[in-house]
Design a protein around this motif. Sequence first.
Motif, PDB file in Angstrom:
ATOM      1  N   THR A  57       0.937  -1.177  -0.019  1.00  0.00           N
ATOM      2  CA  THR A  57       0.031  -0.001  -0.145  1.00  0.00           C
ATOM      3  C   THR A  57       0.677   1.298  -0.017  1.00  0.00           C
ATOM      4  O   THR A  57       1.792   1.336   0.803  1.00  0.00           O
ATOM      5  N   ILE A  93     -19.782   6.794   1.526  1.00  0.00           N
ATOM      6  CA  ILE A  93     -18.682   7.215   2.552  1.00  0.00           C
ATOM      7  C   ILE A  93     -18.899   8.652   2.660  1.00  0.00           C
ATOM      8  O   ILE A  93     -18.938   9.571   2.359  1.00  0.00           O
ATOM      9  N   THR A 110      -9.462  12.524   0.577  1.00  0.00           N
ATOM     10  CA  THR A 110      -9.816  11.012   0.984  1.00  0.00           C
ATOM     11  C   THR A 110      -8.758  10.098   0.518  1.00  0.00           C
ATOM     12  O   THR A 110      -8.911  10.032  -0.727  1.00  0.00           O
ATOM     13  N   ILE A 112      -8.960   5.874   0.343  1.00  0.00           N
ATOM     14  CA  ILE A 112      -9.735   4.682   0.608  1.00  0.00           C
ATOM     15  C   ILE A 112      -8.911   3.401   0.221  1.00  0.00           C
ATOM     16  O   ILE A 112      -8.446   3.319  -0.736  1.00  0.00           O
ATOM     17  N   ASN A 113      -8.485   2.861   1.199  1.00  0.00           N
ATOM     18  CA  ASN A 113      -7.888   1.560   0.959  1.00  0.00           C
ATOM     19  C   ASN A 113      -8.698   0.511   1.247  1.00  0.00           C
ATOM     20  O   ASN A 113      -9.103   0.096   2.283  1.00  0.00           O
ATOM     21  N   LEU A 114      -9.022  -0.275   0.180  1.00  0.00           N
ATOM     22  CA  LEU A 114     -10.241  -1.267   0.060  1.00  0.00           C
ATOM     23  C   LEU A 114      -9.410  -2.604  -0.106  1.00  0.00           C
ATOM     24  O   LEU A 114      -8.640  -2.844  -1.015  1.00  0.00           O
ATOM     25  N   ARG A 115      -9.330  -3.644   0.639  1.00  0.00           N
ATOM     26  CA  ARG A 115      -8.740  -4.967   0.528  1.00  0.00           C
ATOM     27  C   ARG A 115     -10.089  -5.982   0.619  1.00  0.00           C
ATOM     28  O   ARG A 115     -10.845  -6.096   1.469  1.00  0.00           O
ATOM     29  N   MET A 116     -10.070  -6.727  -0.577  1.00  0.00           N
ATOM     30  CA  MET A 116     -10.895  -7.990  -0.543  1.00  0.00           C
ATOM     31  C   MET A 116     -10.323  -9.030  -0.588  1.00  0.00           C
ATOM     32  O   MET A 116      -9.364  -9.352  -1.395  1.00  0.00           O
ATOM     33  N   ASN A 117     -10.700  -9.905   0.230  1.00  0.00           N
ATOM     34  CA  ASN A 117     -10.177 -11.460   0.314  1.00  0.00           C
ATOM     35  C   ASN A 117     -10.964 -12.335  -0.106  1.00  0.00           C
ATOM     36  O   ASN A 117     -12.150 -12.238   0.019  1.00  0.00           O
TER      37      ASN A 117
END
Length: 117
Positions: A57, A93, A110, A112-117
Motif C-alpha cells: 500500500t 462514504i 480522502t 480509501i484503502n479497500l482490501r478484498m479477500n
Amino acid sequence: MHSVSTSCTLLLAAVLAAQAPARSAEPAKPAPQPASPFGVAAADELLDRTRGGSNNTDIDMRLSGSVSGNTANNVNTGANIITNGSFANMAGIPIVVQNTGANVLIQNATIINLRMN
C-alpha cells in the motif's frame, strides 16, 4: 455368423447412439447471468490480465495552501451545526467539510484503502 449376444450388443449401441444429443463443433455458450445492479460481470480473461496481486500500500497525500492578505468586513458567521437526521438516507462514504468562518482555507482529501479477500 454373429452370436445372439453380439447382435444384441450392436443393436443396443446403435439405439443409444441414435438417442444421444448431437454434438456441436462450437463450444457451449455459458448460461445467461441474472441481471445485477452492478452491471455486467467482467470476463475471466480480463480479470486475469488486470489482477493486482500485491499487498503493498503506497499512500502519498500532500496538501499545502495558504491564506494571506484577505480581509473580511461586516461578516456575520452563523452556527455550524450537524443535527439529528442530517445523514438520513445517506449512502456511500460520509465526508463532511464545515466552514467555521471567513477567510478560511479548506483542504480536503480522502484515501480509501479497500482490501478484498
